[in-house]
Scaffold this active site. Sequence first.
Site, short mmCIF file in Angstrom:
data_model
loop_
_atom_site.label_atom_id
_atom_site.label_comp_id
_atom_site.label_asym_id
_atom_site.label_seq_id
_atom_site.Cartn_x
_atom_site.Cartn_y
_atom_site.Cartn_z
N HIS A 1 0.81 -1.23 0.00
CA HIS A 1 0.00 0.00 0.00
C HIS A 1 0.84 1.28 0.00
CE1 HIS A 1 0.02 -0.34 4.67
NE2 HIS A 1 1.03 0.39 4.26
N HIS B 1 -2.36 4.39 9.79
CA HIS B 1 -1.00 4.84 10.14
C HIS B 1 -1.08 6.06 11.06
CE1 HIS B 1 -0.55 2.49 6.44
NE2 HIS B 1 0.70 2.28 6.77
N GLU C 1 3.57 -5.65 8.64
CA GLU C 1 2.26 -5.43 8.01
C GLU C 1 1.76 -6.70 7.30
OE1 GLU C 1 2.50 -0.62 7.01
OE2 GLU C 1 2.87 -2.02 5.39
N HIS D 1 9.99 -3.88 4.28
CA HIS D 1 10.44 -2.49 4.35
C HIS D 1 10.68 -2.08 5.79
CE1 HIS D 1 6.03 -1.99 4.62
NE2 HIS D 1 6.08 -0.70 4.79
C1 DHB Z 1 6.25 3.81 3.04
C2 DHB Z 1 5.66 2.57 3.03
C3 DHB Z 1 4.57 2.28 3.86
O1 DHB Z 1 3.96 1.08 3.93
C4 DHB Z 1 4.05 3.27 4.66
O2 DHB Z 1 2.95 2.99 5.36
C5 DHB Z 1 4.64 4.54 4.68
C6 DHB Z 1 5.74 4.80 3.88
C7 DHB Z 1 7.41 4.14 2.16
O3 DHB Z 1 7.80 3.32 1.31
O4 DHB Z 1 7.96 5.23 2.26
FE FE Z 2 2.25 1.02 5.79
#
Ligand code: DHB
Ligand code: FE
Length: 289
Positions: free
Chosen positions: A12, A59, A244, A197
Site C-alpha cells: 500500500h 498509520h 504489516e 520495508h
Molecule cells: C512507506 C511505506 C509504507 O507502507 C508506509 O505505510 C509509509 C511509507 C514508504 O515506502 O515510504
Molecule cells: Fe504502511
Amino acid sequence: MARITASVYTSHVPAIGAALDLGKDKEPYWKNVFDGYEYSKQWMKDNKPDVVFLVYNDHATAFSLDMIPTFAIGTAPGFPIADEGWGPRPVPPVVGHPELAAHIAQSVIQQDFDLTIVNKMPVDHGLTVPLSLMCGQPPANDFHWPSPVIPFAVNVVQYPVPSGARCFALGQAIRKAVESYDEDLNVHIWGTGGMSHQLQGPRAGLINREWDNAWLDQMIADPVACSKVPHIDYVREAGSEGIELVMWLIARGAMQDVADSARSVSVKHRFYHVPASNTAVGHVILENA
Ligand code: DHB
Ligand code: FE
C-alpha cells in the site's frame, strides 16, 4: 447466502497514491509498478464484487497513540478520505456496507474475537492506495469506487501487535460470518501492506527480495505453516514495517481451502517488484477453485 469468492493481496506504499494523483504513473520508475496491476484492473471489472472486505492498517491517522484498537471494523455508511498532512487524496469517499459489517461484527465477536466497532473513521493510504491500484483512479467528484468497502483496521504500528496465527484464525471466523449472511453477495477479501520495508533506524531502506518471495510461496501453498512465522522473523528478515504482512493472513484464512482441505485455490496473478519508494511491492490474486 453471501460468499467470499476471492482474495487480493497488495502493498500500500503511499508514494504510489502520490504518483497517481500527480500524474506520474507513466514515468518509467512508476510504470514498472503499475504494469503489475494491469491484469488486476481488468480482473476487477470481470469479477466485480458486491462488497470488498478490506483489511489494512491505519498509520496513526484515525487512531493516534491515544487509542489503539487491535482489530477495528468500520460499520458506517461511508468513510471520508483522510488528510495525511498534504490534503486528502483526490479520490472518491468510500461507501460502506453497514448491514454486512454489523452482521460480521456480531458473528465474529460471538466467535470470541473482540473487535472494536467504528462508526466514524477517515481512511488513509493503507486503504485508498490498494483501491487505486485495483480499480484505477476515479475522479474525486463525479464518480465512486466500483464496490462498497468494509474497512477492517489492524494494529501493526504500535506494539504489541497481533500474531500471524491470530490473524489467520480471524480470517476463518470472517469466512464463517460472511457465509451466515442471508443475502446472495459476492464478497472479496483483501489483505494489504508489506512487503519487506523498514522506514526507521540504522536499517532504514531494508528490502529482502529472497525472503519476500519465499514467504509468498508459503502463504499461497502452505498458509498454516506461514501463519506460524513468529514476529521476530518478520522484523529481522522483512524489517520493522514488514510486520504489516500479518494482515495478508486474515485474507488467506478466509479462503475455502483452509476450511476444507478437499478444496483448493487458484493463483490468478502474482507480481513482485523492487523498489517502490522504500518498499518491495508484492501482489497476489487468489480465487476459490
Ligand atoms: C512507506 C511505506 C509504507 O507502507 C508506509 O505505510 C509509509 C511509507 C514508504 O515506502 O515510504
Ligand atoms: Fe504502511
